[in-house]
Write a protein that holds these residues in place. Sequence first.
Motif, PDB file in Angstrom:
ATOM      1  N   ALA A  43       0.819  -1.215   0.000  1.00  0.00           N
ATOM      2  CA  ALA A  43       0.000   0.000   0.000  1.00  0.00           C
ATOM      3  C   ALA A  43       0.852   1.265   0.000  1.00  0.00           C
ATOM      4  O   ALA A  43       0.458   2.292  -0.540  1.00  0.00           O
ATOM      5  CB  ALA A  43      -0.927  -0.004   1.211  1.00  0.00           C
ATOM      6  N   PHE A  44       2.032   1.198   0.606  1.00  0.00           N
ATOM      7  CA  PHE A  44       2.896   2.378   0.712  1.00  0.00           C
ATOM      8  C   PHE A  44       3.325   2.864  -0.670  1.00  0.00           C
ATOM      9  O   PHE A  44       3.540   4.041  -0.891  1.00  0.00           O
ATOM     10  CB  PHE A  44       4.130   2.023   1.562  1.00  0.00           C
ATOM     11  N   HIS A  45       3.421   1.940  -1.623  1.00  0.00           N
ATOM     12  CA  HIS A  45       3.904   2.282  -2.965  1.00  0.00           C
ATOM     13  C   HIS A  45       2.817   2.882  -3.848  1.00  0.00           C
ATOM     14  O   HIS A  45       3.128   3.574  -4.811  1.00  0.00           O
ATOM     15  CB  HIS A  45       4.492   1.037  -3.651  1.00  0.00           C
ATOM     16  N   GLY A  46       1.553   2.602  -3.550  1.00  0.00           N
ATOM     17  CA  GLY A  46       0.500   3.071  -4.439  1.00  0.00           C
ATOM     18  C   GLY A  46      -0.544   3.948  -3.787  1.00  0.00           C
ATOM     19  O   GLY A  46      -1.503   4.326  -4.430  1.00  0.00           O
ATOM     20  N   GLU A  90      -0.066   0.873 -15.097  1.00  0.00           N
ATOM     21  CA  GLU A  90      -0.105   2.310 -14.845  1.00  0.00           C
ATOM     22  C   GLU A  90      -1.542   2.785 -15.005  1.00  0.00           C
ATOM     23  O   GLU A  90      -2.228   2.428 -15.954  1.00  0.00           O
ATOM     24  CB  GLU A  90       0.805   3.035 -15.841  1.00  0.00           C
ATOM     25  N   ILE A  91      -1.987   3.573 -14.034  1.00  0.00           N
ATOM     26  CA  ILE A  91      -3.363   4.073 -14.077  1.00  0.00           C
ATOM     27  C   ILE A  91      -3.369   5.583 -13.886  1.00  0.00           C
ATOM     28  O   ILE A  91      -2.384   6.175 -13.450  1.00  0.00           O
ATOM     29  CB  ILE A  91      -4.248   3.414 -12.989  1.00  0.00           C
ATOM     30  N   SER A  92      -4.512   6.179 -14.206  1.00  0.00           N
ATOM     31  CA  SER A  92      -4.732   7.598 -13.978  1.00  0.00           C
ATOM     32  C   SER A  92      -6.057   7.751 -13.259  1.00  0.00           C
ATOM     33  O   SER A  92      -7.059   7.126 -13.640  1.00  0.00           O
ATOM     34  CB  SER A  92      -4.763   8.346 -15.318  1.00  0.00           C
ATOM     35  N   CYS A  93      -6.060   8.559 -12.184  1.00  0.00           N
ATOM     36  CA  CYS A  93      -7.298   8.807 -11.446  1.00  0.00           C
ATOM     37  C   CYS A  93      -7.061   9.963 -10.473  1.00  0.00           C
ATOM     38  O   CYS A  93      -5.922  10.381 -10.251  1.00  0.00           O
ATOM     39  CB  CYS A  93      -7.743   7.566 -10.666  1.00  0.00           C
ATOM     40  N   LEU A  94      -8.132  10.468  -9.897  1.00  0.00           N
ATOM     41  CA  LEU A  94      -7.996  11.473  -8.851  1.00  0.00           C
ATOM     42  C   LEU A  94      -7.444  10.785  -7.602  1.00  0.00           C
ATOM     43  O   LEU A  94      -7.710   9.596  -7.376  1.00  0.00           O
ATOM     44  CB  LEU A  94      -9.349  12.117  -8.535  1.00  0.00           C
ATOM     45  N   PRO A  95      -6.674  11.509  -6.785  1.00  0.00           N
ATOM     46  CA  PRO A  95      -6.097  10.878  -5.581  1.00  0.00           C
ATOM     47  C   PRO A  95      -7.118  10.165  -4.703  1.00  0.00           C
ATOM     48  O   PRO A  95      -6.830   9.116  -4.143  1.00  0.00           O
ATOM     49  CB  PRO A  95      -5.475  12.075  -4.841  1.00  0.00           C
ATOM     50  N   SER A  96      -8.331  10.698  -4.625  1.00  0.00           N
ATOM     51  CA  SER A  96      -9.353  10.080  -3.757  1.00  0.00           C
ATOM     52  C   SER A  96      -9.827   8.728  -4.284  1.00  0.00           C
ATOM     53  O   SER A  96     -10.351   7.910  -3.543  1.00  0.00           O
ATOM     54  CB  SER A  96     -10.554  11.023  -3.628  1.00  0.00           C
ATOM     55  N   ALA A  97      -9.638   8.495  -5.601  1.00  0.00           N
ATOM     56  CA  ALA A  97     -10.102   7.228  -6.198  1.00  0.00           C
ATOM     57  C   ALA A  97      -8.987   6.198  -6.335  1.00  0.00           C
ATOM     58  O   ALA A  97      -9.208   5.114  -6.871  1.00  0.00           O
ATOM     59  CB  ALA A  97     -10.705   7.506  -7.579  1.00  0.00           C
ATOM     60  N   VAL A 156       0.544  15.881  -4.111  1.00  0.00           N
ATOM     61  CA  VAL A 156      -0.631  15.655  -4.957  1.00  0.00           C
ATOM     62  C   VAL A 156      -1.708  16.679  -4.639  1.00  0.00           C
ATOM     63  O   VAL A 156      -1.894  17.070  -3.489  1.00  0.00           O
ATOM     64  CB  VAL A 156      -1.203  14.218  -4.818  1.00  0.00           C
ATOM     65  N   ASP A 157      -2.390  17.084  -5.699  1.00  0.00           N
ATOM     66  CA  ASP A 157      -3.506  18.017  -5.590  1.00  0.00           C
ATOM     67  C   ASP A 157      -4.776  17.177  -5.688  1.00  0.00           C
ATOM     68  O   ASP A 157      -4.936  16.385  -6.628  1.00  0.00           O
ATOM     69  CB  ASP A 157      -3.416  19.015  -6.750  1.00  0.00           C
ATOM     70  N   ALA A 158      -5.675  17.351  -4.727  1.00  0.00           N
ATOM     71  CA  ALA A 158      -6.906  16.539  -4.685  1.00  0.00           C
ATOM     72  C   ALA A 158      -7.731  16.663  -5.964  1.00  0.00           C
ATOM     73  O   ALA A 158      -8.510  15.768  -6.303  1.00  0.00           O
ATOM     74  CB  ALA A 158      -7.756  16.937  -3.480  1.00  0.00           C
ATOM     75  N   ASN A 159      -7.561  17.779  -6.694  1.00  0.00           N
ATOM     76  CA  ASN A 159      -8.367  18.010  -7.899  1.00  0.00           C
ATOM     77  C   ASN A 159      -7.651  17.645  -9.196  1.00  0.00           C
ATOM     78  O   ASN A 159      -8.201  17.813 -10.276  1.00  0.00           O
ATOM     79  CB  ASN A 159      -8.790  19.484  -7.960  1.00  0.00           C
ATOM     80  N   GLN A 160      -6.412  17.190  -9.091  1.00  0.00           N
ATOM     81  CA  GLN A 160      -5.641  16.850 -10.294  1.00  0.00           C
ATOM     82  C   GLN A 160      -5.412  15.341 -10.374  1.00  0.00           C
ATOM     83  O   GLN A 160      -5.012  14.724  -9.391  1.00  0.00           O
ATOM     84  CB  GLN A 160      -4.268  17.546 -10.258  1.00  0.00           C
ATOM     85  N   PRO A 161      -5.658  14.728 -11.541  1.00  0.00           N
ATOM     86  CA  PRO A 161      -5.411  13.279 -11.664  1.00  0.00           C
ATOM     87  C   PRO A 161      -3.928  12.950 -11.465  1.00  0.00           C
ATOM     88  O   PRO A 161      -3.064  13.775 -11.782  1.00  0.00           O
ATOM     89  CB  PRO A 161      -5.837  12.966 -13.108  1.00  0.00           C
ATOM     90  N   LEU A 195      -9.712  -5.998 -18.103  1.00  0.00           N
ATOM     91  CA  LEU A 195      -9.774  -5.782 -16.652  1.00  0.00           C
ATOM     92  C   LEU A 195     -10.984  -4.931 -16.282  1.00  0.00           C
ATOM     93  O   LEU A 195     -11.381  -4.031 -17.014  1.00  0.00           O
ATOM     94  CB  LEU A 195      -8.504  -5.085 -16.148  1.00  0.00           C
ATOM     95  N   THR A 196     -11.540  -5.216 -15.109  1.00  0.00           N
ATOM     96  CA  THR A 196     -12.609  -4.381 -14.561  1.00  0.00           C
ATOM     97  C   THR A 196     -11.950  -3.426 -13.575  1.00  0.00           C
ATOM     98  O   THR A 196     -11.502  -3.830 -12.498  1.00  0.00           O
ATOM     99  CB  THR A 196     -13.658  -5.249 -13.831  1.00  0.00           C
ATOM    100  N   LEU A 197     -11.876  -2.154 -13.967  1.00  0.00           N
ATOM    101  CA  LEU A 197     -11.206  -1.158 -13.133  1.00  0.00           C
ATOM    102  C   LEU A 197     -12.213  -0.481 -12.209  1.00  0.00           C
ATOM    103  O   LEU A 197     -13.389  -0.332 -12.568  1.00  0.00           O
ATOM    104  CB  LEU A 197     -10.519  -0.107 -14.009  1.00  0.00           C
ATOM    105  N   PRO A 198     -11.767  -0.050 -11.025  1.00  0.00           N
ATOM    106  CA  PRO A 198     -12.681   0.655 -10.114  1.00  0.00           C
ATOM    107  C   PRO A 198     -13.200   1.944 -10.753  1.00  0.00           C
ATOM    108  O   PRO A 198     -12.592   2.469 -11.694  1.00  0.00           O
ATOM    109  CB  PRO A 198     -11.779   0.972  -8.906  1.00  0.00           C
ATOM    110  N   ALA A 199     -14.285   2.468 -10.229  1.00  0.00           N
ATOM    111  CA  ALA A 199     -14.887   3.699 -10.756  1.00  0.00           C
ATOM    112  C   ALA A 199     -13.879   4.848 -10.698  1.00  0.00           C
ATOM    113  O   ALA A 199     -13.160   5.015  -9.704  1.00  0.00           O
ATOM    114  CB  ALA A 199     -16.121   4.053  -9.939  1.00  0.00           C
TER     115      ALA A 199
END
Length: 198
Positions: free
Chosen positions: A54-57, A131-138, A93-98, A161-165
Motif C-alpha cells: 500500500a505504501f507504494h500506491g 499504470e493508471i490515472s485517477c484522482l487521488p481520492s479514487a 498531490v492536488d486533490a483536484n488533479q489526476p 480488466l474491470t477497473l474501479p470507478a
Amino acid sequence: MKVVAFKRELQGTGASRRLRNSGQTPGIIYGGTEAPVTIALDHNALYHALKKEAFHGAVLDMELDGQVQKVLLRDFQMHAYKQLVLHADFQRVDANQPVHVKVALHFENADVSPAVKLHGATISHVANEIEISCLPSALPEFISVDLSKMDVGTTLHINDLTLPAGVTAVTHGNNLTIATASVPAGQVSADAAAEEKK
C-alpha cells in the motif's frame, strides 16, 4: 498512511552520509506550486513501510514541520547489498488533479478456471502492475484480476480488466497482455501418448 519527515538544511554527499549514519534517510518532496523541499526520514520506519504494498500506491499523509500534506512515493534507491534505503522521492498531490501511478495487480480464482481445473494448465502472470490515472481520492490500493474464466490458449489483456470507478488504464495505445494460460510442454506429450495407446 502517515509519514513523518524533517526539513534538511545541509545537502551534499557528506551531509547525506552523516544523515544515514545517524539512522535517517535523505529525501525530497517536489511538485505542486511549492518549491522542492529536502527532507530526512527515520530509516527504520521507512524501510518497513517500503515492504508494504500500500505504501507504494497510496496517497500518503506526510507530516513536515507540524503540517500535513498529501504525497505519493515516486522513487527510492536501495543499497546494492545492504538493507539500507539511500534516498526517497515524494511528489505532492492536488486533490483536484489526476495522478499517474503504477498499481499492483492481485490475481484471483486461477484454481477454479477451466484452464487449471480441466486441463492442468499454467496461468502465467505477464504483468504484475499497470499504470493508471485517477484522482487521488479514487486511487485503489491494488487491482483485482479475475482469472476464473480463463481457458487454455486464452490471453487476458488490459482492456479485459474491470477497473474501479474513476480509474483508467494508461496504455499508450497498447492493449497489453496481463496473463496467459498454457499447458506445460511435458504434459501435452504425455496426454498425446495416452491418446495413442487407446
